[in-house]
Every structure is written in structure tokens, then in C-alpha cells.
Design a protein around this motif. Structure first.
Motif, PDB file in Angstrom:
ATOM      1  N   ARG A 131     -36.846 -54.100  59.855  1.00 20.63           N
ATOM      2  CA  ARG A 131     -37.640 -55.654  58.452  1.00 20.63           C
ATOM      3  C   ARG A 131     -37.354 -54.117  57.737  1.00 20.63           C
ATOM      4  O   ARG A 131     -37.156 -54.410  56.220  1.00 20.63           O
ATOM      5  CB  ARG A 131     -38.473 -55.540  58.802  1.00 20.63           C
ATOM      6  CG  ARG A 131     -38.331 -56.479  59.946  1.00 20.63           C
ATOM      7  CD  ARG A 131     -39.780 -58.023  60.011  1.00 20.63           C
ATOM      8  NE  ARG A 131     -40.906 -56.645  60.520  1.00 20.63           N
ATOM      9  CZ  ARG A 131     -41.155 -57.055  61.163  1.00 20.63           C
ATOM     10  NH1 ARG A 131     -40.563 -57.213  62.145  1.00 20.63           N
ATOM     11  NH2 ARG A 131     -43.181 -56.268  61.504  1.00 20.63           N
ATOM     12  N   PHE A 132     -38.512 -52.844  57.250  1.00 22.73           N
ATOM     13  CA  PHE A 132     -38.052 -52.254  56.371  1.00 22.73           C
ATOM     14  C   PHE A 132     -36.983 -51.763  55.755  1.00 22.73           C
ATOM     15  O   PHE A 132     -36.507 -51.761  54.750  1.00 22.73           O
ATOM     16  CB  PHE A 132     -38.839 -51.203  56.711  1.00 22.73           C
ATOM     17  CG  PHE A 132     -39.321 -50.027  55.259  1.00 22.73           C
ATOM     18  CD1 PHE A 132     -39.951 -50.049  54.236  1.00 22.73           C
ATOM     19  CD2 PHE A 132     -38.107 -48.587  55.500  1.00 22.73           C
ATOM     20  CE1 PHE A 132     -40.103 -49.252  53.189  1.00 22.73           C
ATOM     21  CE2 PHE A 132     -38.807 -47.508  55.082  1.00 22.73           C
ATOM     22  CZ  PHE A 132     -39.104 -47.793  53.533  1.00 22.73           C
ATOM     23  N   THR A 133     -35.991 -51.716  56.827  1.00 21.42           N
ATOM     24  CA  THR A 133     -34.526 -50.855  56.038  1.00 21.42           C
ATOM     25  C   THR A 133     -33.480 -52.414  55.783  1.00 21.42           C
ATOM     26  O   THR A 133     -33.315 -52.049  54.957  1.00 21.42           O
ATOM     27  CB  THR A 133     -33.359 -50.010  57.093  1.00 21.42           C
ATOM     28  OG1 THR A 133     -35.035 -49.393  58.306  1.00 21.42           O
ATOM     29  CG2 THR A 133     -32.063 -50.402  57.366  1.00 21.42           C
ATOM     30  N   MET A 134     -33.925 -53.068  56.190  1.00 19.65           N
ATOM     31  CA  MET A 134     -33.224 -54.611  55.494  1.00 19.65           C
ATOM     32  C   MET A 134     -33.739 -55.266  54.618  1.00 19.65           C
ATOM     33  O   MET A 134     -32.547 -55.094  53.190  1.00 19.65           O
ATOM     34  CB  MET A 134     -33.279 -55.617  56.482  1.00 19.65           C
ATOM     35  CG  MET A 134     -33.179 -55.755  57.546  1.00 19.65           C
ATOM     36  SD  MET A 134     -30.651 -55.087  57.605  1.00 19.65           S
ATOM     37  CE  MET A 134     -30.360 -56.455  56.924  1.00 19.65           C
ATOM     38  N   ARG A 135     -35.051 -54.249  53.729  1.00 18.35           N
ATOM     39  CA  ARG A 135     -35.957 -54.972  52.152  1.00 18.35           C
ATOM     40  C   ARG A 135     -35.829 -53.803  51.870  1.00 18.35           C
ATOM     41  O   ARG A 135     -34.899 -54.620  50.643  1.00 18.35           O
ATOM     42  CB  ARG A 135     -37.353 -55.085  52.915  1.00 18.35           C
ATOM     43  CG  ARG A 135     -37.954 -55.746  51.742  1.00 18.35           C
ATOM     44  CD  ARG A 135     -39.710 -55.593  52.315  1.00 18.35           C
ATOM     45  NE  ARG A 135     -39.009 -56.588  53.061  1.00 18.35           N
ATOM     46  CZ  ARG A 135     -40.890 -56.896  53.401  1.00 18.35           C
ATOM     47  NH1 ARG A 135     -42.321 -55.711  53.575  1.00 18.35           N
ATOM     48  NH2 ARG A 135     -41.398 -57.401  54.602  1.00 18.35           N
ATOM     49  N   LEU A 136     -34.989 -52.866  52.218  1.00 16.52           N
ATOM     50  CA  LEU A 136     -34.876 -51.668  51.255  1.00 16.52           C
ATOM     51  C   LEU A 136     -33.550 -51.844  51.198  1.00 16.52           C
ATOM     52  O   LEU A 136     -33.041 -51.587  49.499  1.00 16.52           O
ATOM     53  CB  LEU A 136     -35.798 -50.321  51.695  1.00 16.52           C
ATOM     54  CG  LEU A 136     -35.016 -48.526  51.062  1.00 16.52           C
ATOM     55  CD1 LEU A 136     -36.125 -48.789  50.363  1.00 16.52           C
ATOM     56  CD2 LEU A 136     -35.238 -47.770  52.352  1.00 16.52           C
ATOM     57  N   LEU A 137     -32.806 -51.959  51.320  1.00 18.61           N
ATOM     58  CA  LEU A 137     -31.541 -52.561  51.692  1.00 18.61           C
ATOM     59  C   LEU A 137     -31.419 -53.638  50.344  1.00 18.61           C
ATOM     60  O   LEU A 137     -30.321 -53.048  49.103  1.00 18.61           O
ATOM     61  CB  LEU A 137     -30.313 -52.474  52.223  1.00 18.61           C
ATOM     62  CG  LEU A 137     -28.766 -53.375  52.490  1.00 18.61           C
ATOM     63  CD1 LEU A 137     -27.639 -51.774  51.710  1.00 18.61           C
ATOM     64  CD2 LEU A 137     -28.153 -53.964  53.813  1.00 18.61           C
ATOM     65  N   LYS A 138     -31.461 -54.759  50.579  1.00 13.64           N
ATOM     66  CA  LYS A 138     -32.416 -55.407  49.716  1.00 13.64           C
ATOM     67  C   LYS A 138     -32.728 -55.852  47.558  1.00 13.64           C
ATOM     68  O   LYS A 138     -31.721 -55.573  47.349  1.00 13.64           O
ATOM     69  CB  LYS A 138     -32.743 -56.525  50.177  1.00 13.64           C
ATOM     70  CG  LYS A 138     -32.577 -57.860  49.561  1.00 13.64           C
ATOM     71  CD  LYS A 138     -33.319 -59.254  49.890  1.00 13.64           C
ATOM     72  CE  LYS A 138     -32.427 -59.842  50.872  1.00 13.64           C
ATOM     73  NZ  LYS A 138     -33.142 -61.165  51.285  1.00 13.64           N
ATOM     74  N   ILE A 139     -33.504 -54.396  48.070  1.00 17.43           N
ATOM     75  CA  ILE A 139     -33.864 -54.346  46.924  1.00 17.43           C
ATOM     76  C   ILE A 139     -32.748 -52.936  46.126  1.00 17.43           C
ATOM     77  O   ILE A 139     -32.383 -53.061  44.822  1.00 17.43           O
ATOM     78  CB  ILE A 139     -35.067 -53.531  46.978  1.00 17.43           C
ATOM     79  CG1 ILE A 139     -36.341 -54.197  47.550  1.00 17.43           C
ATOM     80  CG2 ILE A 139     -35.365 -52.553  45.800  1.00 17.43           C
ATOM     81  CD1 ILE A 139     -37.116 -53.294  47.769  1.00 17.43           C
ATOM     82  N   GLY A 140     -32.184 -52.400  47.138  1.00 14.30           N
ATOM     83  CA  GLY A 140     -30.834 -51.738  46.487  1.00 14.30           C
ATOM     84  C   GLY A 140     -29.860 -52.360  45.731  1.00 14.30           C
ATOM     85  O   GLY A 140     -29.256 -52.087  44.964  1.00 14.30           O
ATOM     86  N   ILE A 141     -29.753 -53.869  46.676  1.00 14.38           N
ATOM     87  CA  ILE A 141     -28.452 -54.627  45.916  1.00 14.38           C
ATOM     88  C   ILE A 141     -28.576 -55.195  44.854  1.00 14.38           C
ATOM     89  O   ILE A 141     -28.102 -55.267  44.147  1.00 14.38           O
ATOM     90  CB  ILE A 141     -28.028 -55.240  47.299  1.00 14.38           C
ATOM     91  CG1 ILE A 141     -27.154 -54.690  48.458  1.00 14.38           C
ATOM     92  CG2 ILE A 141     -27.198 -56.526  46.608  1.00 14.38           C
ATOM     93  CD1 ILE A 141     -27.814 -55.763  49.579  1.00 14.38           C
ATOM     94  N   ILE A 142     -30.192 -55.612  45.202  1.00 12.19           N
ATOM     95  CA  ILE A 142     -30.420 -56.923  43.833  1.00 12.19           C
ATOM     96  C   ILE A 142     -30.201 -55.067  42.562  1.00 12.19           C
ATOM     97  O   ILE A 142     -30.289 -55.755  41.551  1.00 12.19           O
ATOM     98  CB  ILE A 142     -32.259 -56.421  43.484  1.00 12.19           C
ATOM     99  CG1 ILE A 142     -31.915 -57.817  45.086  1.00 12.19           C
ATOM    100  CG2 ILE A 142     -33.009 -57.348  42.649  1.00 12.19           C
ATOM    101  CD1 ILE A 142     -31.251 -58.749  44.509  1.00 12.19           C
ATOM    102  N   GLY A 143     -31.063 -53.713  43.110  1.00 11.96           N
ATOM    103  CA  GLY A 143     -30.706 -53.074  41.871  1.00 11.96           C
ATOM    104  C   GLY A 143     -29.588 -52.392  41.259  1.00 11.96           C
ATOM    105  O   GLY A 143     -29.749 -52.879  39.482  1.00 11.96           O
ATOM    106  N   LEU A 144     -28.710 -52.730  41.892  1.00 12.20           N
ATOM    107  CA  LEU A 144     -27.176 -52.632  41.563  1.00 12.20           C
ATOM    108  C   LEU A 144     -26.897 -54.046  41.325  1.00 12.20           C
ATOM    109  O   LEU A 144     -25.867 -53.080  39.325  1.00 12.20           O
ATOM    110  CB  LEU A 144     -26.339 -52.002  42.679  1.00 12.20           C
ATOM    111  CG  LEU A 144     -24.799 -52.069  42.719  1.00 12.20           C
ATOM    112  CD1 LEU A 144     -24.795 -50.405  41.855  1.00 12.20           C
ATOM    113  CD2 LEU A 144     -24.427 -51.979  43.867  1.00 12.20           C
TER     114      LEU A 144
END
Length: 403
Positions: free
Chosen positions: A16-29
Motif C-alpha cells: 500500500r505504501f509503494t502504490m501510494r508513493l507511486l500515485k504521488i509521483g504520478i500526480i507530481g509529474l
């Protein structure tokens, strides 16, 4: 036990932490791309920040990104709203051309992500048309970005590239949808198998108690038994049958009943089982090895041993004519296991009671014993009578199906 049970929890938290971190990275991009679009421009054109249409597109892009960030499975109405808003903004950009390059790359990428969800949750409300609307919005943005391009080949190639990317997203979403369907079907099969197992257990419970009631009633007809005592024994057996049936029906109705919920007894309850059988008129003795007491036997193994004894005693009532002695033994065996045996000195029964479901109990019992890695045998004894015996592993780690 502690380290083994905590691994799945930590693994789930890490995922869950990895998926949340990935989503935050996509949003930032996406936000970075949107900001760069607003200030970038060709030498002969103004940047989009000077166009009110561009600011409308920015608002729509932020809304689409917001929908992606907060999306939960099945909430496709927000995807529908984002797609409609994107279509309106893109059409407005096409018809109100201010000579300024539009904004839409970040919006296009976010719509592609929403397209993945729309296809994966294909049947979720408000309907399948959401996927078509999202695809249309994404394709229209791709066309709008190339509208008026002097290089016709580049415009056609860009449109084809957008279509190919969208097709890839649709294919991946379809794959995820098929995996979700397979997971649901597997869960339903497992749940159905558990319910069938509980139904077999209900047969054993009810057959055990009801057969005892029949035997008590038959004995009262041919002996000088006190009627009050006979009725009291029948009442006790009937209440026990009702209690068992209520418990089993409750578990059958409970969708969340997992494999760890076990309606059966344990080694300590085998003596009570034998004592009840002994009170019904058959000389029955029980021996349980002292070294099997405590936590040396896994709960599922103890429950299986209890079921073996219960099924064997039920078969003695139903099929053993003239049985005067029954011997129940639960002893330690070689290979870090235990052996459960029930032996009687009766003869094979005939008649209606013997024909009422004979063999079904042993079939289910054999499946249970094999499921925990044991071996069952049920056969006539050379000296007369019948023997039901099984070897079971003691430890839970060894209680695995054998192939």
C-alpha cells in the motif's frame, strides 16, 4: 508463530505504501507537465498564460488529475464528469482559437489513467458508456494538439500514436478486469467448497444425534426402561441435535466464516462423546495417550480425530448388530503422528436404518483425513466386528494435502 503471522501484514502495508508513493509521483509529474505547458510557447506565439481558454483547460486538467488521485473502485460517475468536462473544454479550445497553443498534455495523460479504471470496472454504474466517453475525450485532445499543424504527416502520425497508446491502455484494463473476475470466481469457489464441507459436517452431527434418538426409542419399546428416563434421554439427544444444527446453519449463513472457524470438538471432548455413547447401552471404553494432551496436537488435527470417533460411533449404531463392546483409542504413533481407532464386536446390520445414507459419512471422513495429510482405513476385523482407524500428523505444519 509471531514472525510468520506478521509477515503478511507488513507485506500488505509495504504494498500500500509503494502504490501510494507511486500515485504521488504520478500526480507530481502531471502537475509539472501542466506548469511547463502554461509557460512554454513558440517564438511567434504568446504563452498560454495569456489565454482565458488555456486557464479553463488548466481548471479541467486539475479536475481530471483530482479525480485520478481520489478515485476509488466503482466510482465511475467522477470519471464520467471528468470526461464530459474535458470534451467541453477541448471543443471550446477548437472553436475559440486565439492563436495560442492550447494546454492538454497532462490532461491527456490523466484521462489515459482514468480510461484504465473505466475499462477495469466496466460494469460499474453509471454504465459502460463512461469508457467510450473517456476514450473520445482522450482522442479529441490528441487531435486538438495537432490541429493546424503545418506538417500533415506529423498530425496523422501523432493521431495514430495517441490511438495506439489508448488501445494499449484498454488492453491492460481488460487484462486487469479479467484478473478481477478470476479472483472473484476463485473466492466464490472456495466459499462454496467451505459451505459443502459444512454441509457434510451437518450430516455427521445430525446423523449422530438422530440415530441415537432412534436407538433409544427402539430400546424403550423392547425393554422395561422407565418411560420418564427414556423420554429424558431422547429429549437430551434432541436438544443436542438442535444445538448442533443451529451452530452449523449459523456458519452456513455467515459469508465471512473462514477456514479457521471449526465447529468440531477436540481430544478432550472425545471422552464426553464416548461417555454419551456408553450411556445409551453399549459398553464403550476410551483411552487417550497422556502425551497427546496440551498443545502437542494441532487444533485441526484434534478436530479431525474427534470427527473420526463421532463418525465411527454413529456407524456402530447404524450398522453393528449385536455390538456389546466398543474400544476407542487415541494414541501416539510413529512418524510424529497419532492413531485414532474405533473397534467393535458387532455384525453387519440390515434393514431401514442401515440403508439410510450408509457410506456418505465415511466418504466425507476420508476427504477430511486426506486433507490434513492423514490416512484412513475402515474394514472388517479378522476376529469379528468392524474397525475404523486413521493415522494423522500431530503438527499443523505437517497437515497438508498429499498428492
Amino acid at each position: 508463530m509471531t514472525s510468520t503471522s506478521t509477515r503478511p501484514a507488513w507485506g500488505s502495508r509495504f504494498n500500500r505504501f509503494t502504490m501510494r508513493l507511486l500515485k504521488i509521483g504520478i500526480i507530481g509529474l502531471l502537475l509539472l507537465v501542466l506548469a511547463m505547458e502554461m509557460v512554454s510557447h513558440a517564438p511567434e506565439r504568446k504563452p498560454p498564460i495569456f489565454s482565458w481558454v488555456a486557464w479553463v483547460e488548466v481548471a479541467v486538467s486539475l479536475f481530471v488529475i483530482f479525480v485520478y488521485f481520489w478515485y476509488q473502485p466503482g466510482r465511475k460517475r467522477w470519471i464520467a464528469a471528468a470526461s464530459i468536462a474535458s470534451l467541453v473544454a477541448t471543443v471550446l479550445d477548437l472553436f475559440y482559437d486565439q492563436g495560442i497553443r492550447g494546454v492538454g498534455t497532462a490532461e491527456l495523460l490523466a484521462l489515459g489513467l482514468l480510461m484504465l479504471f473505466a475499462v477495469r470496472h466496466w460494469d460499474a454504474p453509471p454504465g459502460r458508456w463512461v469508457a467510450y466517453a473517456t476514450g473520445a475525450a482522450a482522442m479529441l485532445i490528441g487531435v486538438a494538439r495537432l490541429y493546424g499543424n503545418e506538417l500533415q504527416d506529423a498530425a496523422i502520425g501523432g493521431t495514430l500514436l495517441t490511438g495506439m497508446a489508448l488501445t494499449t491502455v484498454i488492453g491492460f484494463g481488460s487484462y486487469l478486469r479479467s484478473m478481477d473476475k478470476l479472483r472473484r470466481e476463485t473466492q466464490e469457489e472456495v466459499r462454496q467448497a467451505e459451505r459443502l464441507e459444512l454441509a457434510r459436517e451437518m450430516h455427521d452431527f445430525v446423523a449422530h444425534h438422530v440415530t441415537g434418538m432412534v436407538v433409544l426409542a427402539q430400546a424403550a419399546q423392547v425393554t422395561n426402561t422407565d418411560p420418564k428416563q427414556a423420554f429424558a434421554d431422547i429429549e437430551e439427544a434432541g436438544l443436542a441435535a438442535l444445538t448442533s444444527m443451529r451452530r452449523m446453519v449459523k456458519m452456513l449463513r455467515n459469508d465471512d466464516a473462514g477456514a479457521g472457524t471449526n465447529p468440531l470438538g477436540d481430544l478432550a471432548q472425545i471422552e464426553d462423546l464416548v461417555e454419551r455413547f456408553n450411556r445409551e447401552g453399549t459398553d464403550t471404553t476410551c483411552f487417550i495417550s497422556p502425551e497427546l494432551a496440551g498443545s502437542t496436537v494441532a487444533p485441526e488435527i484434534a478436530a479431525t480425530a474427534h470427527r473420526i470417533v463421532r463418525e465411527a460411533l454413529t456407524n456402530v449404531r447404524k450398522h453393528a448388530r449385536g455390538a456389546t463392546r466398543v474400544r476407542v483409542v487415541v494414541a501416539a504413533a510413529s512418524g510424529n503422528g497419532l492413531e485414532v481407532s474405533v473397534r467393535d464386536d458387532g455384525r453387519a446390520a440390515r434393514g431401514r436404518l442401515a440403508d439410510s445414507g450408509g457410506g456418505l459419512g465415511l466418504l466425507g471422513l476420508g476427504e477430511r483425513v486426506e486433507a490434513v495429510g492423514g490416512q484412513l482405513r475402515a474394514q472388517p476385523r479378522p476376529e469379528g466386528g468392524w474397525e475404523t482407524a486413521a493415522w494423522l500428523p500431530r503438527a499443523a505444519a505437517e497437515a497438508q494435502p498429499q498428492h
